[in-house]
Motif scaffolding. Structure first.
Motif, PDB file in Angstrom:
ATOM      1  N   LEU A 140       4.205  11.058  -4.128  1.00 55.18           N
ATOM      2  CA  LEU A 140       4.640   9.753  -4.588  1.00 55.18           C
ATOM      3  C   LEU A 140       5.920   9.346  -3.869  1.00 55.18           C
ATOM      4  O   LEU A 140       6.898  10.097  -3.830  1.00 55.18           O
ATOM      5  N   ALA A 141       5.908   8.160  -3.265  1.00 54.51           N
ATOM      6  CA  ALA A 141       7.057   7.679  -2.493  1.00 54.51           C
ATOM      7  C   ALA A 141       7.773   6.528  -3.180  1.00 54.51           C
ATOM      8  O   ALA A 141       8.995   6.436  -3.130  1.00 54.51           O
ATOM      9  N   VAL A 142       7.010   5.633  -3.808  1.00 53.62           N
ATOM     10  CA  VAL A 142       7.587   4.427  -4.397  1.00 53.62           C
ATOM     11  C   VAL A 142       6.983   4.202  -5.776  1.00 53.62           C
ATOM     12  O   VAL A 142       5.768   4.287  -5.946  1.00 53.62           O
ATOM     13  N   VAL A 143       7.853   3.897  -6.737  1.00 51.75           N
ATOM     14  CA  VAL A 143       7.405   3.528  -8.073  1.00 51.75           C
ATOM     15  C   VAL A 143       8.137   2.238  -8.445  1.00 51.75           C
ATOM     16  O   VAL A 143       9.358   2.165  -8.355  1.00 51.75           O
ATOM     17  N   CYS A 144       7.363   1.221  -8.808  1.00 50.82           N
ATOM     18  CA  CYS A 144       7.940  -0.057  -9.235  1.00 50.82           C
ATOM     19  C   CYS A 144       7.109  -0.551 -10.411  1.00 50.82           C
ATOM     20  O   CYS A 144       5.989  -1.047 -10.222  1.00 50.82           O
ATOM     21  N   GLY A 145       7.621  -0.362 -11.601  1.00 49.57           N
ATOM     22  CA  GLY A 145       6.852  -0.708 -12.796  1.00 49.57           C
ATOM     23  C   GLY A 145       5.606   0.157 -12.853  1.00 49.57           C
ATOM     24  O   GLY A 145       5.682   1.379 -12.813  1.00 49.57           O
ATOM     25  N   GLU A 146       4.458  -0.478 -12.914  1.00 46.87           N
ATOM     26  CA  GLU A 146       3.185   0.246 -12.956  1.00 46.87           C
ATOM     27  C   GLU A 146       2.659   0.579 -11.561  1.00 46.87           C
ATOM     28  O   GLU A 146       1.704   1.344 -11.422  1.00 46.87           O
ATOM     29  N   ASP A 147       3.248  -0.011 -10.528  1.00 47.25           N
ATOM     30  CA  ASP A 147       2.782   0.207  -9.148  1.00 47.25           C
ATOM     31  C   ASP A 147       3.330   1.519  -8.599  1.00 47.25           C
ATOM     32  O   ASP A 147       4.495   1.853  -8.790  1.00 47.25           O
ATOM     33  N   ARG A 148       2.472   2.233  -7.885  1.00 40.68           N
ATOM     34  CA  ARG A 148       2.846   3.499  -7.273  1.00 40.68           C
ATOM     35  C   ARG A 148       2.243   3.577  -5.879  1.00 40.68           C
ATOM     36  O   ARG A 148       1.105   3.179  -5.678  1.00 40.68           O
ATOM     37  N   LEU A 149       3.022   4.081  -4.930  1.00 36.55           N
ATOM     38  CA  LEU A 149       2.531   4.265  -3.566  1.00 36.55           C
ATOM     39  C   LEU A 149       2.832   5.684  -3.107  1.00 36.55           C
ATOM     40  O   LEU A 149       3.938   6.186  -3.325  1.00 36.55           O
ATOM     41  N   ALA A 177       0.285   5.634   1.845  1.00 32.46           N
ATOM     42  CA  ALA A 177       0.077   4.212   1.575  1.00 32.46           C
ATOM     43  C   ALA A 177       1.319   3.398   1.930  1.00 32.46           C
ATOM     44  O   ALA A 177       1.209   2.284   2.456  1.00 32.46           O
ATOM     45  N   TYR A 178       2.494   3.949   1.661  1.00 34.73           N
ATOM     46  CA  TYR A 178       3.755   3.262   1.970  1.00 34.73           C
ATOM     47  C   TYR A 178       3.892   3.081   3.480  1.00 34.73           C
ATOM     48  O   TYR A 178       4.201   1.985   3.955  1.00 34.73           O
ATOM     49  N   LEU A 179       3.620   4.122   4.243  1.00 31.87           N
ATOM     50  CA  LEU A 179       3.700   4.028   5.704  1.00 31.87           C
ATOM     51  C   LEU A 179       2.687   3.016   6.225  1.00 31.87           C
ATOM     52  O   LEU A 179       3.010   2.200   7.099  1.00 31.87           O
ATOM     53  N   ALA A 180       1.475   3.015   5.683  1.00 33.50           N
ATOM     54  CA  ALA A 180       0.458   2.055   6.112  1.00 33.50           C
ATOM     55  C   ALA A 180       0.924   0.624   5.852  1.00 33.50           C
ATOM     56  O   ALA A 180       0.750  -0.263   6.694  1.00 33.50           O
ATOM     57  N   ALA A 181       1.541   0.379   4.705  1.00 30.64           N
ATOM     58  CA  ALA A 181       2.039  -0.956   4.376  1.00 30.64           C
ATOM     59  C   ALA A 181       3.187  -1.366   5.301  1.00 30.64           C
ATOM     60  O   ALA A 181       3.242  -2.510   5.766  1.00 30.64           O
ATOM     61  N   VAL A 182       4.073  -0.432   5.588  1.00 25.85           N
ATOM     62  CA  VAL A 182       5.206  -0.711   6.489  1.00 25.85           C
ATOM     63  C   VAL A 182       4.696  -1.031   7.890  1.00 25.85           C
ATOM     64  O   VAL A 182       5.146  -1.997   8.526  1.00 25.85           O
ATOM     65  N   LEU A 183       3.754  -0.253   8.387  1.00 25.09           N
ATOM     66  CA  LEU A 183       3.215  -0.486   9.729  1.00 25.09           C
ATOM     67  C   LEU A 183       2.445  -1.809   9.800  1.00 25.09           C
ATOM     68  O   LEU A 183       2.522  -2.524  10.808  1.00 25.09           O
TER      69      LEU A 183
END
Length: 64
Positions: free
Chosen positions: A26-35, A39-45
């Protein structure tokens, strides 16, 4: 806090390293959202590619 310079890795390099070492952690947690790091790297790229396509490059400012 250490000085930023060529001998320190960039945030992007650290993200790549984290995604390689533990892609499903798990890299990112924002409310109910988790990456995961994968997934975080894919979104950044994907965002970086979109910005480059729009003609935005290093040093350019982006305002939303």
């Amino acid at each position: 806090m250490p000085e930023i310079g060529p001998h320190f890795p960039s945030v992007v390099h650290m993200l790549h390293a984290a995604a390689e070492a533990a892609p499903d952690r798990l890299a990112v947690v924002c409310g109910e959202d988790r990456l995961t790091y994968r997934a975080y790297l894919a979104a950044v790229l994907a965002l970086a590619a979109e910005l480059r396509t729009a003609g935005i490059g290093p040093g350019d400012r982006v305002v939303t």
